[in-house]
Motif scaffolding. Sequence first.
Motif, short mmCIF file in Angstrom:
data_model
loop_
_atom_site.label_atom_id
_atom_site.label_comp_id
_atom_site.label_asym_id
_atom_site.label_seq_id
_atom_site.Cartn_x
_atom_site.Cartn_y
_atom_site.Cartn_z
N ILE A 115 4.71 3.28 10.14
CA ILE A 115 5.20 2.96 8.67
C ILE A 115 3.86 2.51 7.95
CG2 ILE A 115 6.91 2.77 6.61
CD1 ILE A 115 9.14 3.34 9.18
N GLY A 116 4.15 1.54 8.27
CA GLY A 116 2.86 0.54 7.12
C GLY A 116 3.31 -0.79 6.83
N ALA A 117 4.35 -0.60 6.76
CA ALA A 117 5.24 -1.92 6.73
C ALA A 117 6.04 -2.66 7.33
CB ALA A 117 6.51 -1.79 5.04
N ALA A 173 16.73 -16.61 8.15
CA ALA A 173 16.10 -15.48 7.49
C ALA A 173 16.91 -13.92 7.14
CB ALA A 173 15.11 -16.26 9.09
N GLY A 174 16.04 -13.46 6.55
CA GLY A 174 16.55 -11.68 6.46
C GLY A 174 15.04 -11.33 5.77
N TYR A 175 15.54 -10.16 5.84
CA TYR A 175 14.56 -9.08 4.93
C TYR A 175 15.55 -8.68 3.84
CZ TYR A 175 15.65 -6.13 8.93
OH TYR A 175 15.70 -4.85 9.70
N VAL A 176 14.94 -7.28 2.86
CA VAL A 176 15.31 -6.20 2.62
C VAL A 176 14.51 -4.86 2.63
CG1 VAL A 176 16.55 -5.17 -0.06
CG2 VAL A 176 16.06 -7.91 0.52
N LEU A 177 15.07 -4.55 3.45
CA LEU A 177 14.51 -2.45 2.97
C LEU A 177 14.38 -1.90 2.27
CD1 LEU A 177 12.48 -0.45 4.72
CD2 LEU A 177 14.57 -0.11 6.07
N TYR A 178 13.87 -1.48 1.19
CA TYR A 178 14.01 -0.72 0.47
C TYR A 178 13.08 0.75 0.73
CZ TYR A 178 13.06 -4.77 -2.41
OH TYR A 178 13.98 -5.92 -2.85
N GLY A 179 14.13 1.71 0.99
CA GLY A 179 13.92 3.58 2.03
C GLY A 179 14.65 3.95 0.69
N ASP A 211 2.53 3.28 -3.90
CA ASP A 211 2.12 4.60 -4.81
C ASP A 211 1.73 5.94 -4.08
OD1 ASP A 211 1.46 3.00 -6.76
OD2 ASP A 211 -0.85 2.44 -6.36
N VAL A 212 2.56 5.46 -3.28
CA VAL A 212 2.83 7.20 -2.41
C VAL A 212 3.83 7.60 -1.64
CG1 VAL A 212 0.53 7.61 -1.83
CG2 VAL A 212 1.74 6.17 -0.07
N ASN A 213 5.42 6.10 -2.28
CA ASN A 213 6.76 6.44 -2.58
C ASN A 213 7.15 6.09 -1.14
OD1 ASN A 213 9.44 6.48 -3.64
ND2 ASN A 213 9.46 9.08 -3.22
N GLY A 214 6.43 5.27 -0.39
CA GLY A 214 6.69 4.71 0.49
C GLY A 214 7.52 3.44 1.05
N ALA A 215 7.97 3.55 2.01
CA ALA A 215 9.18 2.54 2.01
C ALA A 215 8.70 1.15 2.26
CB ALA A 215 9.57 2.35 3.52
N VAL A 216 9.03 0.08 1.17
CA VAL A 216 8.81 -1.21 1.01
C VAL A 216 9.54 -2.39 1.76
CG1 VAL A 216 6.67 -0.84 -0.51
CG2 VAL A 216 8.82 -1.47 -1.31
N GLY A 217 9.48 -3.20 1.35
CA GLY A 217 10.40 -4.91 2.03
C GLY A 217 10.33 -5.47 1.15
N SER A 218 11.04 -6.47 1.17
CA SER A 218 11.16 -8.17 1.14
C SER A 218 11.46 -8.54 1.80
CB SER A 218 12.07 -8.63 0.15
OG SER A 218 11.78 -8.14 -1.54
N SER A 265 1.00 -1.32 -0.45
CA SER A 265 0.17 0.12 -0.14
C SER A 265 1.01 1.02 0.53
CB SER A 265 -0.88 0.30 1.18
OG SER A 265 -0.57 -0.40 2.09
N ASN A 266 2.15 0.51 0.52
CA ASN A 266 3.22 1.97 0.59
C ASN A 266 3.94 2.66 -0.44
OD1 ASN A 266 2.54 2.67 2.87
ND2 ASN A 266 4.95 1.66 4.00
#
Length: 336
Positions: A244-246, A160-166, A124-131, A121-122
């Motif tokens: 933040i919502g992510a 286990a891990g994640y990628v933060l796209y900010g 389209d408003v250029n908010g942070a997302v991740g994998s 949901s972030n």
Amino acid sequence: MPTQPITLTRHILSQQRVHPEATGELSALLVQIGLAAKVISRELALLGLGALKGQTGDINVQGEAVKRLDAFANETFVHAFGHSGLVCTLISEEMEKPLHLPENCGRAKYTLLFDPIDGSSNIDVNGAVGSIFSIYRRPTSGDHTAPEPNLRPGSEQVIAGYVLYGPGTMLVYADSHGVQAFTLDAGIGEFLLAYDQIRIPAKGAIYSVNEGHSGAWPPEIRRFVDYLKGRDPATGRPYSGRYIGAFVADFHRTLMSGGVFLYPADTAKRPSGRLRLLYEVNPMGLIAERAGGKASTGTGRILDIMPTSLHQRVPVIIGSADDVALGERFCRGDLS
């Protein structure tokens, strides 16, 4: 002479030398995850051109509209591991059933579970997302292309891990040796070691939760959050609210700064919570624990849950050990 930055590949190879029993497959698997992250990061940087904005028109197994970037990221992970020889099965938020990779199964030792884009949901408003990703050893019995053999507790995760796209792209992962974080240097196209052996503070000063749903929370969760907002300098309150919502972005802040993230059950819409156990909560739970924190449903350890379905949802309280333990005391009714 300036210190040479440590790349993700160099760091992984150095760990292999320290542990001679390592055979290299896990190292190669992490490198492929890094490759998928670079591709997704590049596309996110180009989102202003509009090619991946909006929805595909499809509905995924969760009953949610599929964003174009969701579909792109899912295919990116699938392509990264096809013919790699590294994983025999892929399990994704965007796929109803496990995806069997027969070209790999003669030699592949692992199963990869992932949420290709968290926080859609972030977008389209250029908010942070991740994998988010989780790696298990391949099931040794049963038909591993079916759901049942892949339903294992989070305590069995290998990595286990994640990628933060900010503002920057960061890859964080936990293995048996701790938690490491790497920042993508877009100029050279490499992930460089930014933090080694991350430790989450035992207690924080931030709580993170979507308070818009507070009217449908269990009463013990409302009491816990009200307590965190209460003013008492002797106990470090009030906590500051940040959301933040992510999940990736909110958890990353909690990991680095301390505090607690909650996504409780919602008696109106989501009586089991919103976040998925296998490829969202379990991976973050492993990271939290390896960094010295805790991950709980409020009544028990997240990593002890035996899953009953691939897309199972659970409530979660995760973060600093003292803050999560306090939340558990409220959930047990020890505090009011």
